[in-house]
Design an enzyme around this catalytic site. Structure first.
Site, PDB file in Angstrom:
ATOM      1  N   ASN A   9     -21.824  57.878 -23.443  1.00  0.00           N
ATOM      2  CA  ASN A   9     -20.667  58.103 -22.903  1.00  0.00           C
ATOM      3  C   ASN A   9     -20.739  58.443 -21.451  1.00  0.00           C
ATOM      4  O   ASN A   9     -20.819  59.764 -21.364  1.00  0.00           O
ATOM      5  CB  ASN A   9     -19.552  58.627 -23.735  1.00  0.00           C
ATOM      6  CG  ASN A   9     -18.282  58.550 -23.224  1.00  0.00           C
ATOM      7  OD1 ASN A   9     -17.835  58.224 -22.073  1.00  0.00           O
ATOM      8  ND2 ASN A   9     -17.421  58.985 -24.147  1.00  0.00           N
ATOM      9  N   ARG A  88     -20.155  53.030 -23.916  1.00  0.00           N
ATOM     10  CA  ARG A  88     -18.650  53.036 -23.651  1.00  0.00           C
ATOM     11  C   ARG A  88     -18.585  52.514 -22.162  1.00  0.00           C
ATOM     12  O   ARG A  88     -18.898  52.970 -21.100  1.00  0.00           O
ATOM     13  CB  ARG A  88     -18.144  54.503 -23.766  1.00  0.00           C
ATOM     14  CG  ARG A  88     -16.641  54.508 -23.411  1.00  0.00           C
ATOM     15  CD  ARG A  88     -16.259  55.883 -23.453  1.00  0.00           C
ATOM     16  NE  ARG A  88     -14.765  55.694 -23.176  1.00  0.00           N
ATOM     17  CZ  ARG A  88     -14.188  56.448 -22.399  1.00  0.00           C
ATOM     18  NH1 ARG A  88     -14.888  57.403 -21.627  1.00  0.00           N
ATOM     19  NH2 ARG A  88     -12.657  56.438 -22.139  1.00  0.00           N
ATOM     20  N   HIS A 177      -7.885  53.531 -24.982  1.00  0.00           N
ATOM     21  CA  HIS A 177      -8.215  54.571 -26.349  1.00  0.00           C
ATOM     22  C   HIS A 177      -8.293  53.601 -27.457  1.00  0.00           C
ATOM     23  O   HIS A 177      -8.109  53.821 -28.515  1.00  0.00           O
ATOM     24  CB  HIS A 177      -7.189  55.367 -26.514  1.00  0.00           C
ATOM     25  CG  HIS A 177      -7.103  56.562 -25.597  1.00  0.00           C
ATOM     26  ND1 HIS A 177      -5.897  57.113 -25.204  1.00  0.00           N
ATOM     27  CD2 HIS A 177      -7.993  57.171 -24.919  1.00  0.00           C
ATOM     28  CE1 HIS A 177      -6.090  58.044 -24.340  1.00  0.00           C
ATOM     29  NE2 HIS A 177      -7.624  58.017 -24.132  1.00  0.00           N
ATOM     30  N   ARG A 238      -2.532  63.292 -15.308  1.00  0.00           N
ATOM     31  CA  ARG A 238      -1.829  62.098 -15.053  1.00  0.00           C
ATOM     32  C   ARG A 238      -0.127  62.140 -15.527  1.00  0.00           C
ATOM     33  O   ARG A 238       0.008  62.749 -16.526  1.00  0.00           O
ATOM     34  CB  ARG A 238      -2.298  60.743 -15.776  1.00  0.00           C
ATOM     35  CG  ARG A 238      -3.781  60.690 -15.647  1.00  0.00           C
ATOM     36  CD  ARG A 238      -4.499  59.654 -16.475  1.00  0.00           C
ATOM     37  NE  ARG A 238      -5.768  59.773 -16.609  1.00  0.00           N
ATOM     38  CZ  ARG A 238      -6.533  59.212 -17.385  1.00  0.00           C
ATOM     39  NH1 ARG A 238      -5.897  58.640 -18.574  1.00  0.00           N
ATOM     40  NH2 ARG A 238      -7.854  59.606 -17.489  1.00  0.00           N
ATOM     41  N   GLU A 381     -15.625  58.405 -31.560  1.00  0.00           N
ATOM     42  CA  GLU A 381     -15.693  57.493 -30.710  1.00  0.00           C
ATOM     43  C   GLU A 381     -17.073  57.158 -30.613  1.00  0.00           C
ATOM     44  O   GLU A 381     -17.435  55.788 -30.646  1.00  0.00           O
ATOM     45  CB  GLU A 381     -15.133  57.598 -29.344  1.00  0.00           C
ATOM     46  CG  GLU A 381     -13.664  57.874 -29.309  1.00  0.00           C
ATOM     47  CD  GLU A 381     -13.081  58.121 -28.010  1.00  0.00           C
ATOM     48  OE1 GLU A 381     -12.541  56.970 -27.244  1.00  0.00           O
ATOM     49  OE2 GLU A 381     -13.280  59.247 -27.495  1.00  0.00           O
TER      50      GLU A 381
END
Length: 402
Positions: A9, A88, A177, A238, A381
């Site tokens: 990742n 990823r 996601h 964000r 993940e």
């Protein structure tokens, strides 16, 4: 196929990695290379029960970071001989609805999609390139965050914008996601003892990035992130939803260009803009001391979540469970409680004692016999990437879906 899958990742300034045995579900090693490009880089490698292997030195780029990772395997073990490497990749656009074997064409496509994820896709590609050079005969598998969300129906992914934007420029909702949603939706079904195909779920992935996703039968029907990961919930840095005219307004009254506005909304917005910190733990601590900006930030943050839960309930018509995951969703009981306040008439509520009981396990935090289960499912993940990579190299048809 027996053997280990190396999961990479690759972030803008870090490389998170894990060695996964899909057959046994064991994780022989994991680690993190961080502060890439800074004067003081750091690698922490875990193998077995002993102390971690730690090295601190500059890592000018991702090449040096991945070289250091391989040095850590050589020095601290185990032997690194993966049967596949799973990567990823954040944005696959509308081209990739499943995990794919990496070839030159895939690399070119991910490069073309970089404008949609300029902070993510280029560094994801850096990890792929270095891993291909290090393991030239090993299959490399790209697992896309967007792939799971490509089951969105047209009425969910279509923006009401000019046709040319949609057709020539590819402007639409993608959502993110997806790797996390695929994993936690499957685990939620197992926890409830139900078939995923029979379940309607609302998944709240709350971390530094945050999203809400409405799922029916394991397929995404709507999700809060959009063309980019900026839309939707309030996040660490964000803004989430704002008036689309905001950048134009800032240009008129302050001369701000589009790039500066986008950068501010993505990197100086959210909790950071409201409190000076993007870390929910710090925001909670300041709120407990009575800091008005922190109290306001939490009200804004949880109100936005509550609006999406209500909207997705209306969209689904029936909700079997609300699932919290991600660093905040898994570890902050106050956020879970405040995000669902006022939804008891919809059958959605947390049980205070269950919700506040410390645990890292999969669990229900709703009351016994609740109409809508409220679950906490820790995401994984890395496991999901390994699962999809394993399915692909063993002939799986669509490893992006549960």
């Amino acid at each position: 196929m027996a053997g280990h899958i190396l999961v990479l990742n690759t972030g803008s300034s870090s490389i998170k990695y894990e060695l996964v045995d899909v057959a046994s579900r064991e994780r022989p090693a994991r680690g993190l290379v961080e502060r890439i490009g800074e004067e003081r880089g750091r690698l922490v490698h875990h193998h077995g029960d002993g102390p971690p292997y730690v090295r601190e030195r500059p890592f000018p780029g991702h090449d040096e970071g991945l070289t250091a990772m391989m040095e850590a395997f050589a020095a601290a073990g185990p032997a690194l001989d993966p049967v596949a490497v799973g990567h990823r990749v954040v944005h696959g656009g509308a081209r990739f609805d499943r995990a794919v074997l990496v070839d030159d064409g895939v690399i070119a496509a991910v490069e073309e999609l970089a404008p949609l994820a300029p902070l993510h896709n280029p560094v994801n590609l850096a990890g792929i390139r270095v891993a291909r050079a290090a393991f030239p005969s090993v299959p490399q598998v790209a697992v896309f965050d967007t792939a799971f969300q490509l089951t969105l129906p047209p009425e969910a992914y279509t923006y009401a914008v000019p046709r040319e934007w949609r057709e020539r420029l590819g402007v639409r909702r993608f959502g993110f996601h997806g790797t996390s949603c695929a994993y936690v939706s499957r685990r939620a079904a197992a926890f409830l003892g139900r078939d995923l195909s029979d379940l309607n779920l609302i998944v709240l992935h709350l971390g530094n990035g945050a999203s809400a996703t409405a799922l029916s039968g394991g397929r995404s029907l709507d999700t809060s992130m959009g063309l980019t990961p900026l839309e939707g919930l309030v996040m660490g840095t964000r803004s989430g939803d704002v008036d689309p005219a905001l950048p134009g307004y800032l240009a008129r009254v302050d001369g701000m260009d589009a790039e500066s506005a986008e950068n501010a909304l993505g990197h100086a917005g959210g909790l950071l803009a409201l409190t000076g910190s993007s870390d929910m733990r710090e925001v909670r601590a300041r709120a407990r001391s009575g800091a008005e900006d922190a109290l306001l930030a939490l009200a804004v943050y949880t109100r936005r979540i509550r609006k999406y839960v209500g909207a997705y309930y209306a969209l689904l018509g029936r909700v079997d469970a609300v699932v919290f995951t991600g660093g905040v969703g898994e570890n902050d009981p106050a956020t879970r409680a405040e995000s669902l306040t006022g939804l008891a008439r919809l059958g959605i509520a947390v049980d205070r004692e269950r919700n506040e009981a410390p645990s890292g396990a999969e669990r229900a935090v709703s009351g016994e016999g609740a109409e809508v289960a409220v679950l906490v499912i820790p995401t994984d993940e890395e496991w999901e990437i390994a699962r999809q990579a394993n399915a692909l190299i063993n002939g799986g048809e669509n490893p992006a879906q549960p």
